[in-house]
Design a protein around this motif. Structure first.
Motif, PDB file in Angstrom:
ATOM      1  N   LEU A  16       0.831  -1.203   0.000  1.00  9.21           N
ATOM      2  CA  LEU A  16       0.000   0.000   0.000  1.00  9.21           C
ATOM      3  C   LEU A  16       0.871   1.261   0.000  1.00  9.21           C
ATOM      4  CD1 LEU A  16      -2.782   1.325   0.207  1.00  9.21           C
ATOM      5  CD2 LEU A  16      -2.627   1.095   2.701  1.00  9.21           C
ATOM      6  N   ILE A  17       1.946   1.247   0.803  1.00  9.44           N
ATOM      7  CA  ILE A  17       2.839   2.411   0.856  1.00  9.44           C
ATOM      8  C   ILE A  17       3.488   2.649  -0.501  1.00  9.44           C
ATOM      9  CG2 ILE A  17       4.963   3.300   1.884  1.00  9.44           C
ATOM     10  CD1 ILE A  17       4.180   1.798   4.459  1.00  9.44           C
ATOM     11  N   ARG A  18       3.947   1.587  -1.132  1.00 12.87           N
ATOM     12  CA  ARG A  18       4.604   1.721  -2.433  1.00 12.87           C
ATOM     13  C   ARG A  18       3.606   2.104  -3.525  1.00 12.87           C
ATOM     14  NH1 ARG A  18       9.785  -0.426  -2.462  1.00 12.87           N
ATOM     15  NH2 ARG A  18       9.747  -1.147  -4.625  1.00 12.87           N
ATOM     16  N   PHE A  19       2.377   1.669  -3.395  1.00 15.12           N
ATOM     17  CA  PHE A  19       1.358   2.058  -4.362  1.00 15.12           C
ATOM     18  C   PHE A  19       1.054   3.551  -4.253  1.00 15.12           C
ATOM     19  CE2 PHE A  19      -3.227   2.727  -5.226  1.00 15.12           C
ATOM     20  CZ  PHE A  19      -3.210   2.470  -6.596  1.00 15.12           C
ATOM     21  N   ARG A  20       0.920   4.034  -3.030  1.00 10.39           N
ATOM     22  CA  ARG A  20       0.627   5.457  -2.837  1.00 10.39           C
ATOM     23  C   ARG A  20       1.795   6.347  -3.251  1.00 10.39           C
ATOM     24  NH1 ARG A  20      -2.651   5.663   2.986  1.00 10.39           N
ATOM     25  NH2 ARG A  20      -4.600   4.741   2.186  1.00 10.39           N
ATOM     26  N   SER A  21       3.010   5.811  -3.179  1.00 12.70           N
ATOM     27  CA  SER A  21       4.172   6.599  -3.596  1.00 12.70           C
ATOM     28  C   SER A  21       4.411   6.523  -5.092  1.00 12.70           C
ATOM     29  CB  SER A  21       5.422   6.118  -2.854  1.00 12.70           C
ATOM     30  OG  SER A  21       5.737   4.785  -3.214  1.00 12.70           O
ATOM     31  N   GLY A  22       3.645   5.694  -5.798  1.00  9.70           N
ATOM     32  CA  GLY A  22       3.765   5.600  -7.250  1.00  9.70           C
ATOM     33  C   GLY A  22       4.742   4.555  -7.739  1.00  9.70           C
ATOM     34  N   ILE A  23       5.392   3.836  -6.838  1.00  4.24           N
ATOM     35  CA  ILE A  23       6.335   2.794  -7.255  1.00  4.24           C
ATOM     36  C   ILE A  23       5.588   1.616  -7.865  1.00  4.24           C
ATOM     37  CG2 ILE A  23       8.101   1.181  -6.448  1.00  4.24           C
ATOM     38  CD1 ILE A  23       8.776   3.197  -4.263  1.00  4.24           C
ATOM     39  N   ILE A  24       4.487   1.247  -7.252  1.00  5.75           N
ATOM     40  CA  ILE A  24       3.622   0.181  -7.765  1.00  5.75           C
ATOM     41  C   ILE A  24       2.452   0.830  -8.493  1.00  5.75           C
ATOM     42  CG2 ILE A  24       2.071  -1.708  -7.107  1.00  5.75           C
ATOM     43  CD1 ILE A  24       3.954  -2.308  -4.798  1.00  5.75           C
ATOM     44  N   THR A  25       2.204   0.356  -9.704  1.00  7.76           N
ATOM     45  CA  THR A  25       1.159   0.938 -10.539  1.00  7.76           C
ATOM     46  C   THR A  25      -0.099   0.072 -10.501  1.00  7.76           C
ATOM     47  OG1 THR A  25       1.922  -0.257 -12.508  1.00  7.76           O
ATOM     48  CG2 THR A  25       2.929   1.892 -12.049  1.00  7.76           C
ATOM     49  N   ARG A  26      -1.183   0.650 -11.017  1.00  3.79           N
ATOM     50  CA  ARG A  26      -2.437  -0.107 -11.108  1.00  3.79           C
ATOM     51  C   ARG A  26      -2.301  -1.284 -12.069  1.00  3.79           C
ATOM     52  NH1 ARG A  26      -6.719   2.422  -8.733  1.00  3.79           N
ATOM     53  NH2 ARG A  26      -6.409   4.623  -8.151  1.00  3.79           N
ATOM     54  N   GLU A  27      -1.472  -1.104 -13.096  1.00  2.00           N
ATOM     55  CA  GLU A  27      -1.263  -2.199 -14.041  1.00  2.00           C
ATOM     56  C   GLU A  27      -0.591  -3.394 -13.355  1.00  2.00           C
ATOM     57  OE1 GLU A  27      -1.980   1.464 -16.134  1.00  2.00           O
ATOM     58  OE2 GLU A  27      -0.512   0.949 -14.570  1.00  2.00           O
ATOM     59  N   MET A  28       0.328  -3.126 -12.421  1.00  2.00           N
ATOM     60  CA  MET A  28       0.953  -4.221 -11.669  1.00  2.00           C
ATOM     61  C   MET A  28      -0.075  -4.958 -10.817  1.00  2.00           C
ATOM     62  SD  MET A  28       4.578  -2.629 -10.358  1.00  2.00           S
ATOM     63  CE  MET A  28       5.797  -1.966 -11.496  1.00  2.00           C
ATOM     64  N   LEU A  29      -0.952  -4.179 -10.180  1.00  2.00           N
ATOM     65  CA  LEU A  29      -1.973  -4.799  -9.329  1.00  2.00           C
ATOM     66  C   LEU A  29      -3.002  -5.560 -10.147  1.00  2.00           C
ATOM     67  CD1 LEU A  29      -2.605  -1.899  -6.767  1.00  2.00           C
ATOM     68  CD2 LEU A  29      -1.128  -3.900  -6.516  1.00  2.00           C
ATOM     69  N   ALA A  30      -3.103  -5.251 -11.443  1.00  2.00           N
ATOM     70  CA  ALA A  30      -4.091  -5.907 -12.297  1.00  2.00           C
ATOM     71  C   ALA A  30      -3.558  -7.176 -12.951  1.00  2.00           C
ATOM     72  CB  ALA A  30      -4.568  -4.933 -13.375  1.00  2.00           C
ATOM     73  N   LEU A  31      -2.322  -7.587 -12.623  1.00  2.00           N
ATOM     74  CA  LEU A  31      -1.782  -8.819 -13.191  1.00  2.00           C
ATOM     75  C   LEU A  31      -2.679 -10.005 -12.815  1.00  2.00           C
ATOM     76  CD1 LEU A  31       2.039  -8.350 -12.460  1.00  2.00           C
ATOM     77  CD2 LEU A  31       0.901  -8.264 -14.688  1.00  2.00           C
ATOM     78  N   PRO A  32      -2.764 -11.024 -13.673  1.00  2.00           N
ATOM     79  CA  PRO A  32      -3.650 -12.168 -13.405  1.00  2.00           C
ATOM     80  C   PRO A  32      -3.373 -12.794 -12.034  1.00  2.00           C
ATOM     81  CG  PRO A  32      -2.764 -12.293 -15.625  1.00  2.00           C
ATOM     82  CD  PRO A  32      -2.041 -11.166 -14.950  1.00  2.00           C
ATOM     83  N   LYS A  33      -4.418 -12.953 -11.257  1.00  2.00           N
ATOM     84  CA  LYS A  33      -4.256 -13.494  -9.904  1.00  2.00           C
ATOM     85  C   LYS A  33      -4.143 -15.018  -9.902  1.00  2.00           C
ATOM     86  CE  LYS A  33      -4.488  -9.405  -8.176  1.00  2.00           C
ATOM     87  NZ  LYS A  33      -4.608  -8.719  -9.477  1.00  2.00           N
TER      88      LYS A  33
END
Length: 426
Positions: free
Chosen positions: A139-156
């Motif tokens: 969550l911290i890395r997502f809010r800082s922009g290191i992790i993108t929405r596209e990364m979170l959308a990878l096939p689960k």
């Protein structure tokens, strides 16, 4: 685990696709070029190493397998041996992994001093605590922009498979460990590296040189010699039926498969993310989340394996928590808690992140070879007098021979390929 902001890889612009001899763009190579950008000199060296003028074949699993196989042929030339521009970075990551692996093993031994009556609690606590910590960092890395929405959308589905494989590896490992003599367990788990070699060929389409295969076999033999050197005083495998050793090796196979799938996630994710590999906390968080889910579903089975009836599990966990925190009465045996267990959990997280970072930079097999170097180092350190473990032990000659064999195997695996490439080029 390591400081998170140090683990975010820099983005690298992707070069244009290569051209055929007639000047037309070779579109089928575009996904590979995006996944692993190469400089022109590296392109020429890779083509010469393959001997195919830059052509790639499509395996029986189709273009996806060809892309993955191509990526790891690149890694075989420029990653494993530690050469090239990224060699110093890989060497530094490998050194950090070895140090953390040694500390992890030593602190686990120390953590079991206060938690010797509650090892099952410690195992389950770390499994579920990791999920909370990993997702907090995510969550911290997502809010800082290191992790993108596209990364979170990878096939689960990939992460679900990782979690299932690791949970099954834990379950089978615990089942076999209950039936096997203690000294045989670390020996049998060395089949992990052999499974990795086989599965990386089948799943990733990777090819290994003769020195790499021989090096892996020497590493495995060295670890077995080093670990088995302390097993002379008691029963080993002669009194055990083949079934339970086979179950332990199957457990190692599940764990090895999970590591290979993680490697595939980085490669496949680079294609989906247009050249940027997924952040390691995406892989760690979702993989650990699904592992915790499947471990929770297997809790009745796992608790019975440890001799804890499921109806008594809540009371056992309460006692384990009290010992972990060193609160309440009659806890004289919990001296050293919570400092030692917390140190172990912290170093274990750092070690897991370091290993995954090394997988991201190189390959799962190279990461495993690196961590095996920690086995004889850990045994040597634990043979010395330590806090809470004042009694030391003497190491046998076979341990020294095993450690030397292991190091020889590592050196053989990492022999540079430059001379072979030059021969092919000539």
């Amino acid at each position: 685990m390591a400081i998170s902001r140090l683990l975010s890889p820099p983005s690298v612009p992707s070069p244009p696709p290569p051209l055929l001899r007639n000047g037309a763009p070779r579109q089928c190579l575009a996904p590979l070029r995006v996944a692993v950008p190469l400089s022109p000199p590296r392109q020429l060296g890779l083509a010469a190493a393959r001997g195919d003028g830059g052509r790639r074949s499509v395996g029986m699993l189709g273009s996806s397998r060809a892309r993955v196989a191509g990526v790891f042929r690149v890694s075989a030339v420029s990653g494993d041996g530690g050469g090239g521009a990224g060699g110093s970075g890989i060497a530094a990551a490998a050194t950090a992994t070895v140090v953390l692996a040694v500390l992890n093993r030593v602190l686990y031994k120390l953590a079991l001093v206060p938690m010797k009556n509650y090892p099952f609690f410690l195992a389950q606590f770390t499994t579920f605590a990791y999920v909370l910590v990993y997702f907090s960092i995510l969550l911290i890395r997502f809010r800082s922009g290191i992790i993108t929405r596209e990364m979170l959308a990878l096939p689960k589905a990939q992460f679900m498979l990782i979690g299932l494989l690791e949970a099954l590896g834990v379950a089978l490992g615990m089942a076999a460990a209950a039936m096997l003599p203690g000294p045989s367990i670390p020996v049998l788990t060395q089949s992990f590296l052999v499974w990795q070699l086989v599965l990386s060929v089948l799943i990733l389409g990777r090819k290994y040189r003769a020195n790499q295969i021989l090096g892996c076999l020497l590493v495995t033999a060295g670890v077995i010699l080093a670990v088995a050197s302390g097993a002379n005083g008691g029963p080993f495998l002669s009194e055990v039926k083949f079934f339970w050793p086979a179950v332990m090796m199957a457990s190692a196979a599940f764990q090895a498969a999970a590591s290979i799938i993680k490697e595939f996630v980085f490669v496949d994710g680079a294609k989906r993310l247009e050249g940027k590999r997924p952040d390691i906390f995406v892989v760690n968080s979702f993989g650990s989340g699904f592992q915790a889910l499947f471990v929770f579903l297997l809790l009745p089975f796992l608790s019975n394996l440890k001799g804890i009836p499921f109806v008594e599990l809540p009371a056992y966990l309460n006692r384990g928590a009290a010992c972990f925190l060193n609160i309440g009465g009659n806890l004289k045996d919990c001296h050293g808690a919570p400092l030692l267990p917390l140190l172990y959990i912290t170093l274990n997280m750092a070690f897991n992140i370091s290993v995954l970072n090394l997988v991201k930079m190189s390959t799962a097999v190279f990461a495993s070879l690196t961590t095996t170097l920690a086995v004889p180092l850990s045994i040597y350190i634990m043979s010395l007098p330590l806090p809470y473990l004042p009694e030391g032990t003497n190491l046998s000659t076979s341990f020294v021979i095993g450690a030397a064999t292991l190091v020889l195997g590592l050196l053989l695996y990492n022999l540079p390929q430059q001379s072979a490439d030059q021969v092919k080029k000539d």
